[in-house]
Design a protein around this motif. Sequence first.
Motif, PDB file in Angstrom:
ATOM      1  N   ALA A 164       0.866  -1.193   0.000  1.00 45.56           N
ATOM      2  CA  ALA A 164       0.000   0.000   0.000  1.00 45.56           C
ATOM      3  C   ALA A 164       0.895   1.233   0.000  1.00 45.56           C
ATOM      4  O   ALA A 164       1.722   1.414   0.895  1.00 45.56           O
ATOM      5  CB  ALA A 164      -0.879  -0.006   1.245  1.00 45.56           C
ATOM      6  N   LEU A 165       0.751   2.056  -1.019  1.00 47.17           N
ATOM      7  CA  LEU A 165       1.565   3.268  -1.139  1.00 47.17           C
ATOM      8  C   LEU A 165       0.980   4.392  -0.289  1.00 47.17           C
ATOM      9  O   LEU A 165      -0.214   4.691  -0.372  1.00 47.17           O
ATOM     10  CB  LEU A 165       1.600   3.709  -2.603  1.00 47.17           C
ATOM     11  N   VAL A 166       1.838   5.021   0.527  1.00 45.25           N
ATOM     12  CA  VAL A 166       1.435   6.205   1.282  1.00 45.25           C
ATOM     13  C   VAL A 166       2.413   7.305   0.878  1.00 45.25           C
ATOM     14  O   VAL A 166       3.538   7.362   1.373  1.00 45.25           O
ATOM     15  CB  VAL A 166       1.541   5.977   2.815  1.00 45.25           C
ATOM     16  N   VAL A 177       4.363  12.925   9.849  1.00 43.10           N
ATOM     17  CA  VAL A 177       4.514  12.131  11.066  1.00 43.10           C
ATOM     18  C   VAL A 177       3.158  11.612  11.557  1.00 43.10           C
ATOM     19  O   VAL A 177       3.022  10.446  11.935  1.00 43.10           O
ATOM     20  CB  VAL A 177       5.235  12.963  12.157  1.00 43.10           C
ATOM     21  N   SER A 178       2.140  12.470  11.503  1.00 36.70           N
ATOM     22  CA  SER A 178       0.833  11.994  11.984  1.00 36.70           C
ATOM     23  C   SER A 178       0.273  10.913  11.062  1.00 36.70           C
ATOM     24  O   SER A 178      -0.389   9.977  11.515  1.00 36.70           O
ATOM     25  CB  SER A 178      -0.157  13.161  12.140  1.00 36.70           C
ATOM     26  N   VAL A 183      -1.965   5.556   9.764  1.00 40.57           N
ATOM     27  CA  VAL A 183      -2.246   4.419   8.866  1.00 40.57           C
ATOM     28  C   VAL A 183      -1.280   3.253   9.086  1.00 40.57           C
ATOM     29  O   VAL A 183      -1.175   2.359   8.248  1.00 40.57           O
ATOM     30  CB  VAL A 183      -2.272   4.846   7.373  1.00 40.57           C
ATOM     31  N   GLN A 184      -0.593   3.275  10.224  1.00 45.96           N
ATOM     32  CA  GLN A 184       0.263   2.153  10.622  1.00 45.96           C
ATOM     33  C   GLN A 184       1.303   1.794   9.563  1.00 45.96           C
ATOM     34  O   GLN A 184       1.417   0.648   9.122  1.00 45.96           O
ATOM     35  CB  GLN A 184      -0.588   0.936  10.961  1.00 45.96           C
ATOM     36  N   VAL A 185       2.035   2.822   9.119  1.00 47.29           N
ATOM     37  CA  VAL A 185       3.113   2.603   8.145  1.00 47.29           C
ATOM     38  C   VAL A 185       4.133   1.621   8.731  1.00 47.29           C
ATOM     39  O   VAL A 185       4.542   1.756   9.881  1.00 47.29           O
ATOM     40  CB  VAL A 185       3.780   3.962   7.800  1.00 47.29           C
ATOM     41  N   SER A 212       8.594   2.987  18.163  1.00 47.78           N
ATOM     42  CA  SER A 212       7.348   2.434  18.706  1.00 47.78           C
ATOM     43  C   SER A 212       6.201   2.441  17.692  1.00 47.78           C
ATOM     44  O   SER A 212       5.099   1.998  17.996  1.00 47.78           O
ATOM     45  CB  SER A 212       6.935   3.235  19.945  1.00 47.78           C
ATOM     46  N   ILE A 213       6.468   2.962  16.463  1.00 50.34           N
ATOM     47  CA  ILE A 213       5.317   3.051  15.551  1.00 50.34           C
ATOM     48  C   ILE A 213       5.195   1.868  14.589  1.00 50.34           C
ATOM     49  O   ILE A 213       4.284   1.827  13.769  1.00 50.34           O
ATOM     50  CB  ILE A 213       5.262   4.381  14.766  1.00 50.34           C
TER      51      ILE A 213
END
Length: 401
Positions: A164-166, A177-178, A183-185, A212-213
């Motif tokens: 999935a491209l973001v 950053v948000s 979208v749980q990159v 942590s992300i």
Amino acid sequence: MTDRRYWDEEFECRPWTENQQWQVKQLPATLARLRNDSLLYADLLDSVEPSRITSLDALADLPMTGKEDLRRGQEEILPGVILGRQQAVPSERIVQILSSSGTTGRPVYFGLTEADRGAWLSSAAAMFFTAGLRSDSVAALSTAMPIVAGGLPYADGIRATGAALVWLGGQPTARMVSTLEQVQVNAVVGTVSFVTFLPARVQELLGRPASSIGVRTVITGGEPGIADPGTRAAIAERWGARRVSEIMGLCDVLPGIWSECEAESGMHFIGGPDVLVELIDPDSGQPIAWTEGAEGELVYTTLTREATPVLRLRSRDHIRVLGVGCACGRATPRIRCVGRTDDMLIFKGMNVFPSAIRDVALAVGGDRLDGEVQRRQQPCARELVADVVGIALVEVGFGNF
Ligand SMILES: [Zn+2]
């Protein structure tokens, strides 16, 4: 798609000499097209009989093309010929225009026919697949300019892997950053500087570490800093990533030419179906064999490019060969980028890359330095050496993104 191990097993895994032989067989037809269809190459190949170019040695006798040749070919506006003297198809067949990033001068423009676009898509997909993207990847792309190879062609390649491209490029950092969080990159694609420095902004803006992300894979290139193990380790640690993969392409040639597999032991050549690569001595122009430890400049000849083909294009990228073949099963050479000729300093008659100065500085003071290099616009080598021992450095101006 998740079951496959390679994007193009035939080209990636067959013995390198067989790959080269296959490529050499394409040369007579490729050169005939260049000579017949492009004004630039009609001049350069005027006295060459394409049917006689049937070996790498014969290819090595042909003239090389420089970026300045391509730029000069676009200085004069030829009515109805939108890409100047290099163009090798009628303008009606061109479906996309791209440009170089312009970091080393006025941008040069390139074109793709529908067939070229297919080759570009497949090379970018091979690059991102080799670098670790899969259908469960949620991949952030940081390139801001759609017109460069790292723009729309990268976006196409990322989607072609099933990821999935973001596309975050061009947005304010806070928004980037948000989005990473929202979208749980789990994969980040960006220049070495970008992936090195964004984690600090993540901490600042989200109040928790980038590690942590949930980013598992960092895909980076465009600057040679990633060849330094300390820089690579720092990137992995800041993101909490399991894998850091280096990639490299060239807008004049293909967006994806080199990519690092899970062994993290150098970038594999993955441009096999569409581009022939030579390693040369940048001073003498003589070919260098693909053997472990060899160093030289990469030179590319496009085999399938229709709109704006190139013959023996000097990349200015200096590389070291880490080996040929790999535990992953790919049989092509593996390389690290050492630097670019454009960035090379001459100090007391010796060629010195900023990255070599960084390596020395890190060896003696690695506990106090962070591995980044600052290159001044008009560097004085003596002053530069003195500077690096005490301060952090930021390498700028490298870049095929
Ligand atoms: Zn490998």
